[in-house]
Write a protein that holds these residues in place. Sequence first.
Motif, short mmCIF file in Angstrom:
data_model
loop_
_atom_site.label_atom_id
_atom_site.label_comp_id
_atom_site.label_asym_id
_atom_site.label_seq_id
_atom_site.Cartn_x
_atom_site.Cartn_y
_atom_site.Cartn_z
N THR A 63 0.82 -1.22 0.00
CA THR A 63 0.00 0.00 0.00
C THR A 63 0.86 1.26 0.00
O THR A 63 0.43 2.31 -0.50
CB THR A 63 -0.94 0.00 1.22
OG1 THR A 63 -1.78 -1.17 1.15
CG2 THR A 63 -1.82 1.24 1.26
N SER A 64 2.06 1.18 0.52
CA SER A 64 2.95 2.36 0.52
C SER A 64 3.49 2.67 -0.88
O SER A 64 4.04 3.75 -1.09
CB SER A 64 4.12 2.14 1.49
OG SER A 64 5.02 1.16 1.01
N ILE A 65 3.33 1.74 -1.81
CA ILE A 65 3.92 1.90 -3.14
C ILE A 65 2.89 1.85 -4.27
O ILE A 65 2.86 2.72 -5.14
CB ILE A 65 4.99 0.82 -3.38
CG1 ILE A 65 6.15 0.99 -2.38
CG2 ILE A 65 5.51 0.85 -4.81
CD1 ILE A 65 7.10 -0.18 -2.34
N LEU A 98 -0.17 3.26 -9.34
CA LEU A 98 -1.38 3.18 -10.16
C LEU A 98 -1.84 4.57 -10.58
O LEU A 98 -2.27 4.79 -11.72
CB LEU A 98 -2.49 2.46 -9.40
CG LEU A 98 -2.29 0.96 -9.14
CD1 LEU A 98 -3.40 0.43 -8.24
CD2 LEU A 98 -2.25 0.18 -10.44
N PHE A 99 -1.75 5.51 -9.65
CA PHE A 99 -2.15 6.90 -9.92
C PHE A 99 -1.30 7.48 -11.04
O PHE A 99 -1.80 8.14 -11.96
CB PHE A 99 -2.00 7.72 -8.65
CG PHE A 99 -2.53 9.12 -8.76
CD1 PHE A 99 -3.86 9.36 -9.08
CD2 PHE A 99 -1.69 10.21 -8.55
CE1 PHE A 99 -4.35 10.66 -9.18
CE2 PHE A 99 -2.18 11.51 -8.65
CZ PHE A 99 -3.51 11.72 -8.97
N ASN A 100 0.01 7.24 -10.99
CA ASN A 100 0.92 7.76 -12.01
C ASN A 100 0.75 7.05 -13.36
O ASN A 100 0.91 7.66 -14.41
CB ASN A 100 2.37 7.65 -11.55
CG ASN A 100 2.72 8.69 -10.51
OD1 ASN A 100 1.95 9.60 -10.24
ND2 ASN A 100 3.89 8.54 -9.90
N LEU A 101 0.42 5.77 -13.32
CA LEU A 101 0.22 5.03 -14.57
C LEU A 101 -1.04 5.48 -15.31
O LEU A 101 -1.16 5.30 -16.52
CB LEU A 101 0.12 3.52 -14.29
CG LEU A 101 1.42 2.79 -13.93
CD1 LEU A 101 1.12 1.36 -13.50
CD2 LEU A 101 2.39 2.79 -15.09
N SER A 102 -1.98 6.06 -14.56
CA SER A 102 -3.26 6.44 -15.15
C SER A 102 -3.29 7.86 -15.68
O SER A 102 -4.31 8.33 -16.18
CB SER A 102 -4.38 6.28 -14.11
OG SER A 102 -4.19 7.19 -13.03
#
Length: 312
Positions: free
Chosen positions: A75-77, A82-86
Amino acid sequence: MEQKNESSFTGFILLGFSDRLQLEPVLFVVLLIFYIFTLLGNTTIIALSYLDPRLHTPMYFFLSNLSFLDMCYTTSIVPQLLFNLSRADKSISFGGCVVQMYISLALGCTECILLGVMAFDRYAAVCRPLHYTVIMHPRLCALMASASWITGFVNSLLQTVLIFLLPRCGRNKLDHFFCEIPPFLKLACVDTTMNVYVTFFGSVIILLTPVSLIMFSYGQIVRAVLRIKSAAGQRKAFGTCGSHLTVVSLFFGTAIYVYFQPSNSDSQDQDKFMSLFYTVIIPMTNPLIYTLRNRDVKGAMKKMLWKNFYSG
């Protein structure tokens, strides 16, 4: 990628897999699925260890700690990844990067030590079965688990502070998908020899000390098992250790590879995928390994499912 105002932006750009744009949508879907299974699998292990009285033993106490740790570690990573990939903007705030490095490093260090403690538990169970309940007293188990967490977070605090004290001369593009020490050292515009030595020394202590304890424990376990005359007894003894040894091999193998290999630009992409392995894949597979290779966990799961079926 969005351009940041250089004068006002104080965070970092996580380049990650931005040089492979066609890969990002696939990675997003795969990592999201893995993350969900990681949460479900580790939550199941924790719930079974708490609800089934037969699993109220030192082994499952440590396994619950490991499952909780794996959930926090991922969860720390993963959410930031996922946010950056989207999106096109790959930025992370300065504070966010500090917190991510501190938490992920602390949890990674804690897992190293905890796996060593779990090896000692298996040694006591196989080599000292008559004294096992005396040796692995609940108070000692709690003390060893607490020491693992405290040591991991203290070491991470030291390492993180030293890294962020380094001057970067305006450099803020991190060639990685999360804030980790090895790629972060490349941002420094001064000699980092001392930091490399400190990181190496810390890695030796946190990685190799538990590995030495694990090798000693399993060396003694093998000697004890070979003295057992019945084949069934040998299989049972090795079966209690097989799951832990599998997890140890996967986690320490990849971690040692990433932190002890010589740094060069050609291996950067390989490092990213190896980091994905020990930050995402291993936390997801741990519950599967312990479930598929462990009769007690499988029995507790069947009991829980049947109970819910009949009560429903």
